[in-house]
Design a protein around this motif. Structure first.
Motif, mmCIF file in Angstrom:
data_model
loop_
_atom_site.group_PDB
_atom_site.id
_atom_site.type_symbol
_atom_site.label_atom_id
_atom_site.label_comp_id
_atom_site.label_asym_id
_atom_site.label_seq_id
_atom_site.Cartn_x
_atom_site.Cartn_y
_atom_site.Cartn_z
ATOM 1 N N ALA A 254 -5.679 10.935 -8.106
ATOM 2 C CA ALA A 254 -6.083 10.643 -6.732
ATOM 3 C C ALA A 254 -6.262 9.133 -6.598
ATOM 4 C CB ALA A 254 -7.388 11.358 -6.400
ATOM 5 N N VAL A 255 -6.447 8.689 -5.362
ATOM 6 C CA VAL A 255 -6.619 7.269 -5.065
ATOM 7 C C VAL A 255 -8.026 7.034 -4.523
ATOM 8 C CG1 VAL A 255 -5.843 5.408 -3.545
ATOM 9 C CG2 VAL A 255 -4.185 6.922 -4.586
ATOM 10 N N VAL A 256 -8.626 5.935 -4.944
ATOM 11 C CA VAL A 256 -9.901 5.481 -4.392
ATOM 12 C C VAL A 256 -9.626 4.125 -3.742
ATOM 13 C CG1 VAL A 256 -12.284 4.818 -4.873
ATOM 14 C CG2 VAL A 256 -11.210 6.669 -6.199
ATOM 15 N N PRO A 257 -9.548 4.083 -2.403
ATOM 16 C CA PRO A 257 -9.236 2.824 -1.723
ATOM 17 C C PRO A 257 -10.492 1.990 -1.464
ATOM 18 C CG PRO A 257 -9.215 4.618 -0.147
ATOM 19 C CD PRO A 257 -9.519 5.219 -1.487
ATOM 20 N N LEU A 258 -10.892 1.179 -2.440
ATOM 21 C CA LEU A 258 -12.053 0.300 -2.249
ATOM 22 C C LEU A 258 -11.738 -0.837 -1.290
ATOM 23 C CD1 LEU A 258 -13.639 -0.114 -5.796
ATOM 24 C CD2 LEU A 258 -14.311 1.427 -3.949
ATOM 25 N N CYS A 259 -10.507 -1.308 -1.309
ATOM 26 C CA CYS A 259 -10.090 -2.411 -0.460
ATOM 27 C C CYS A 259 -10.099 -1.977 1.010
ATOM 28 C CB CYS A 259 -8.688 -2.855 -0.855
ATOM 29 S SG CYS A 259 -7.967 -4.055 0.274
ATOM 30 N N PRO A 260 -10.766 -2.739 1.879
ATOM 31 C CA PRO A 260 -10.803 -2.374 3.298
ATOM 32 C C PRO A 260 -9.421 -2.282 3.939
ATOM 33 C CG PRO A 260 -12.446 -4.047 2.832
ATOM 34 C CD PRO A 260 -11.608 -3.897 1.586
ATOM 35 N N PHE A 261 -8.493 -3.158 3.551
ATOM 36 C CA PHE A 261 -7.152 -3.096 4.125
ATOM 37 C C PHE A 261 -6.483 -1.773 3.755
ATOM 38 C CE2 PHE A 261 -2.571 -3.534 4.011
ATOM 39 C CZ PHE A 261 -2.307 -4.086 5.256
ATOM 40 N N ALA A 262 -6.533 -1.403 2.484
ATOM 41 C CA ALA A 262 -5.924 -0.149 2.029
ATOM 42 C C ALA A 262 -6.589 1.046 2.697
ATOM 43 C CB ALA A 262 -6.007 -0.036 0.509
ATOM 44 N N ARG A 263 -7.900 1.036 2.799
ATOM 45 C CA ARG A 263 -8.636 2.144 3.420
ATOM 46 C C ARG A 263 -8.233 2.302 4.887
ATOM 47 N NH1 ARG A 263 -13.255 0.907 1.373
ATOM 48 N NH2 ARG A 263 -13.930 -0.437 3.046
ATOM 49 N N THR A 264 -8.144 1.192 5.619
ATOM 50 C CA THR A 264 -7.752 1.235 7.026
ATOM 51 C C THR A 264 -6.305 1.690 7.165
ATOM 52 O OG1 THR A 264 -9.326 -0.494 7.591
ATOM 53 C CG2 THR A 264 -7.512 -0.156 9.129
ATOM 54 N N TRP A 265 -5.438 1.217 6.300
ATOM 55 C CA TRP A 265 -4.031 1.597 6.350
ATOM 56 C C TRP A 265 -3.893 3.105 6.182
ATOM 57 C CZ3 TRP A 265 -0.133 4.044 3.861
ATOM 58 C CH2 TRP A 265 1.160 3.753 4.279
ATOM 59 N N ILE A 266 -4.622 3.668 5.239
ATOM 60 C CA ILE A 266 -4.557 5.118 5.004
ATOM 61 C C ILE A 266 -5.032 5.882 6.234
ATOM 62 C CG2 ILE A 266 -5.520 7.024 3.643
ATOM 63 C CD1 ILE A 266 -5.454 5.037 1.220
ATOM 64 N N THR A 267 -6.075 5.423 6.900
ATOM 65 C CA THR A 267 -6.548 6.143 8.090
ATOM 66 C C THR A 267 -5.507 6.126 9.207
ATOM 67 O OG1 THR A 267 -7.702 4.236 9.052
ATOM 68 C CG2 THR A 267 -8.985 5.681 7.590
ATOM 69 N N LYS A 268 -4.653 5.115 9.222
ATOM 70 C CA LYS A 268 -3.589 5.037 10.225
ATOM 71 C C LYS A 268 -2.351 5.836 9.825
ATOM 72 C CE LYS A 268 -5.026 0.535 11.926
ATOM 73 N NZ LYS A 268 -4.662 -0.885 12.062
ATOM 74 N N VAL B 287 0.837 -1.202 0.000
ATOM 75 C CA VAL B 287 0.000 0.000 0.000
ATOM 76 C C VAL B 287 0.871 1.251 0.000
ATOM 77 C CG1 VAL B 287 -1.717 1.330 1.292
ATOM 78 C CG2 VAL B 287 -1.980 -1.145 1.055
ATOM 79 N N ARG B 288 1.894 1.286 0.863
ATOM 80 C CA ARG B 288 2.771 2.460 0.919
ATOM 81 C C ARG B 288 3.436 2.713 -0.443
ATOM 82 N NH1 ARG B 288 4.901 5.199 5.093
ATOM 83 N NH2 ARG B 288 4.430 3.522 6.571
ATOM 84 N N GLN B 289 3.952 1.680 -1.079
ATOM 85 C CA GLN B 289 4.623 1.845 -2.365
ATOM 86 C C GLN B 289 3.649 2.342 -3.429
ATOM 87 O OE1 GLN B 289 7.909 1.502 -3.019
ATOM 88 N NE2 GLN B 289 7.618 2.088 -5.146
ATOM 89 N N ALA B 290 2.462 1.768 -3.467
ATOM 90 C CA ALA B 290 1.460 2.207 -4.446
ATOM 91 C C ALA B 290 1.121 3.679 -4.246
ATOM 92 C CB ALA B 290 0.207 1.342 -4.337
#
Length: 106
Positions: A75-89, A61-64
């Motif tokens: 811009a990024v659209v994080p549909l994946c729950p893992f990616a979305r949660t990672w971004i919030t952190k 996720v960080r590399q992407a």
């Protein structure tokens, strides 16, 4: 979490995914994505079971996100729950998310 696994992440636009490869050549995981001129949609993060808990998903996720940021035009659209949660952190990446405002300065 266990020890962080060292992986190399590469973007493969023909397959629409970033792939994480271990130092011994194993495919550790990938992010499937779709892209347009305006956005990159992070659809699904997959980590092979034997590499779960070693930071592979986070590294992907960080590399992407870093690559999208460096490109500077989408811009990024994080549909994946893992990616979305990672971004919030990691709020420093929130400005990359389509429709999200940058965090307020203190």
């Amino acid at each position: 979490m266990s020890d962080r696994l060292e992986v190399t992440v590469s973007n493969h636009p023909v397959r629409n995914r970033w792939e994480a490869i271990t130092t011994n050549g194993d495919a550790a995981g990938y992010i499937e994505y779709a892209s347009t001129e305006d956005v990159v949609v992070l659809e699904h993060v997959v980590v092979q079971p034997k590499y779960e808990g070693h930071g592979v998903g986070s590294t992907l996720v960080r590399q992407a996100l870093d690559e999208v940021r460096a490109e500077g035009s989408r811009a990024v659209v994080p549909l994946c729950p893992f990616a979305r949660t990672w971004i919030t952190k990691h709020p420093e990446y929130i400005p990359l998310v389509y429709g999200e405002a940058a965090p307020a300065a203190d």
